[in-house]
Design an enzyme around this catalytic site. Structure first.
Site, PDB file in Angstrom:
ATOM      1  N   ASP A 123       0.821  -1.208   0.000  1.00  0.00           N
ATOM      2  CA  ASP A 123       0.000   0.000   0.000  1.00  0.00           C
ATOM      3  C   ASP A 123       0.855   1.259   0.000  1.00  0.00           C
ATOM      4  O   ASP A 123       1.770   1.389   0.814  1.00  0.00           O
ATOM      5  CB  ASP A 123      -0.891  -0.007   1.253  1.00  0.00           C
ATOM      6  CG  ASP A 123      -1.821   1.184   1.299  1.00  0.00           C
ATOM      7  OD1 ASP A 123      -2.749   1.231   0.482  1.00  0.00           O
ATOM      8  OD2 ASP A 123      -1.616   2.080   2.151  1.00  0.00           O
ATOM      9  N   GLU A 130       1.687  -0.530  -4.963  1.00  0.00           N
ATOM     10  CA  GLU A 130       0.661   0.436  -5.346  1.00  0.00           C
ATOM     11  C   GLU A 130       1.361   1.776  -5.557  1.00  0.00           C
ATOM     12  O   GLU A 130       2.012   2.282  -4.656  1.00  0.00           O
ATOM     13  CB  GLU A 130      -0.405   0.588  -4.253  1.00  0.00           C
ATOM     14  CG  GLU A 130      -1.535   1.493  -4.725  1.00  0.00           C
ATOM     15  CD  GLU A 130      -2.218   2.290  -3.625  1.00  0.00           C
ATOM     16  OE1 GLU A 130      -3.333   2.769  -3.855  1.00  0.00           O
ATOM     17  OE2 GLU A 130      -1.644   2.449  -2.532  1.00  0.00           O
TER      18      GLU A 130
END
Ligand code: TEU
Length: 529
Positions: A201, A264
């Site tokens: 993330d 990401e």
């Protein structure tokens, strides 16, 4: 070699655990609910799942604020439930990729509680702390993604701490080797439990500029819709030292068999960062780009942009693309623009599986769900609440998965769910589409099967032939099969005359009934001689 890596060219199905299935009927989805519905996912023919966070969390950002990296939040279940999920997924032939939120923790994480308690404790340097400017203002002009300064004052330490997202998501000091060690141990915990990979993330947020240089304003003349977008975020993101951390993550996953890592990467420098993070065999396997996520129209030029920013070259890594996720408005609602939504959703699924790279399907995309309407008084996303009405936030992409058209709350839960079910989703429920041979769900299965049957789609290079008017490209696999496929899409609003080259055999068609005219939203795939 490339073709024995399960993840290369894979189709991964993203699950947002709060909204997938609620087995204990408390209004919030859970791991048991996911396990009970894995058959649905396996029936799509995908290679695996990516689970958004299910770790211990005060849920200020619905799980992206982690208070314990190595446990399951009680709202989602227990570690035993997780083990059962992995076992069932593996039995069905599905890989399990989980989120790792390494850029920040929750402000309730014990590391942060200790870090803010004093400037000399064991975790004092685990977060990004800085003194105020002489006038008491924050150390730099950096902005949070959710709006407002990226710095919050802490009276106890008499310093500001940095946060790229909510104030309750303090930025970890990932430059500190002790922080890296702790994160690597958390990842190891899940690898030992059998997970097949990680989605990292906001990983490009993890290393900041030590000099705390102010960010320059963006003056590129582009329309900006999100409040944090007025300033280049170069200094609170991705400094060169990130690579050393990625090397450590890769070394860890390489010490296990067949594991996969995907970064990401959003923000202003995504195109450079995606490549940097995946170049060579000692960085990540893939990077997940935002190209399609916030685009307000689907055009051939967009596909061309993706190919330009990610050329098919040795050593540049492997992209991952997605049209929808839990952060962005669902693609059919952004792109259909007055055209038939079902037809659009089905063409978009075919285009997705024809793209080069890995592709991610977001829960509900296989049903052609439109973005849900969530009334203001039901909004719960902190980004939505802080910025409404300039941004509607993310709740409309996170409403419950509709399982049964005729049941309360679409069969998601017997009690009122944390976000309301949109009435337009009821006729699109899984059971209604199972019963209909012409449903989007059946198309989703067919096109995912198509990708798996054709090495050119899964592994091949891409050559763009036409990108305005019609979108026409070729996929060719140079390695084993030498298969060549031609993909043609009419993304426009008008019918276009087009006939296939001599010797081409059609192997798939969406919204096309025959003849030498391609109606809007038609998609066709041919095998070339
Ligand atoms: O998102 C990171 C990200 O780059 C954000 O800009 C995202 O685009 C934002 O949510 C826009 O509305 C990840 C997660 O996907 C997101 O859900 C989290 O809120 C965020 O990290 C913080 O962990």
């Amino acid at each position: 070699t490339a073709h024995t890596e399960w993840w290369r060219g894979a189709v991964l199905y993203q699950i947002y655990p709060r909204s997938f299935a609620d087995a204990n009927n408390d209004g919030v989805g859970d791991l048991k609910g996911i396990t009970e519905h894995l058959d649905h996912i396996a029936s799509l023919g995908v290679d695996g799942i990516w689970l958004s966070p299910f770790f211990t969390s005060p849920m200020k950002d619905f799980g992206y604020d982690v208070a314990d990296y190595c446990d399951v939040d009680p709202i989602f279940g227990t570690l035993a439930d997780f083990d059962a999920l992995v076992a069932r997924a593996h039995a069905l032939g599905l890989k399990v990729v989980i989120d790792q939120v390494f850029s920040h923790t929750s402000d309730e994480h014990p590391w942060f509680l200790d870090s803010r308690a004093s400037r000399s404790g064991p975790h004092a340097d685990w977060y990004v702390w800085a003194d105020a400017k002489p006038d008491g203002s924050p150390p730099s002009n950096w902005q949070s993604v959710f709006g407002g300064p990226a710095w919050t004052w802490n009276a106890r330490r008499g310093q500001y701490y940095m946060h790229n997202f909510l104030a309750s998501q303090p930025q970890l000091n990932v430059r500190n080797p002790a922080v890296q060690d702790a994160l690597i141990e958390a990842a190891r915990f899940w690898l030992d439990r059998g997970v097949d990979g990680f989605r990292l993330d906001a990983i490009n947020f993890s290393i900041h500029d030590l000099k705390l240089t102010d960010n320059p304003p963006i003056n590129d003349g582009k329309k900006r819709t999100r409040p944090f977008d007025f300033q280049d975020k170069i200094n609170n993101q991705s400094q060169p030292e990130i690579i050393g951390f990625l090397n450590r993550i890769r070394a860890l996953t390489d010490s296990y068999e067949g594991r996969f890592t995907v970064a990401e990467v959003g923000g202003d420098h995504a195109d450079r960062e995606m490549k940097e993070y995946t170049a060579g065999d000692d960085r990540l396997h893939s990077a997940y780009g935002f190209l399609y996520l916030y685009a307000d129209a689907l055009k051939g030029e967009l596909v061309a942009q993706g190919e330009t920013m990610w050329p098919d070259q040795q050593g540049e890594g492997w992209p991952s693309w997605t049209f929808s996720n839990h952060d962005a408005p669902r693609a059919v609602s952004r792109w259909a623009q007055g055209r038939d939504r079902k037809a659009f959703a089905e063409m978009a699924l075919l285009l997705l599986v024809c793209l080069r790279g890995n592709v991610f399907v977001y829960q509900g995309e296989e049903l052609g769900l439109p973005q849900a309407e969530v009334p203001f008084e039901r909004l719960v996303d902190p980004e939505a609440i802080a910025n409404w009405p300039e941004t509607l936030g993310r709740d409309g992409a996170r409403t419950p998965m509709p399982w049964h058209a005729d049941q309360t709350n679409a069969g998601f839960s017997t009690v009122e769910p944390w976000l309301p079910v949109d009435a337009r989703h009821l006729p699109l429920a899984v059971d209604a589409q199972e019963a209909d041979p012409a449903s989007t769900l059946q198309v989703a299965r067919a096109v995912i099967r198509l990708r798996h049957q054709h090495p050119a789609l899964r592994y091949g290079g891409m050559e763009l032939i036409e990108t305005s008017g019609l979108l026409v490209f070729e996929r060719q696999e140079r390695g084993g099969s030498h298969e060549r496929l031609l993909c043609v899409f009419n993304l426009g609003h008008d019918t276009v005359r087009w006939s296939p080259p001599a010797g081409a055999t059609q192997i798939e068609a969406i919204n096309f009934a025959g003849g030498d005219a391609l109606p809007p939203l038609a998609g066709r795939v041919f095998r070339l001689a």
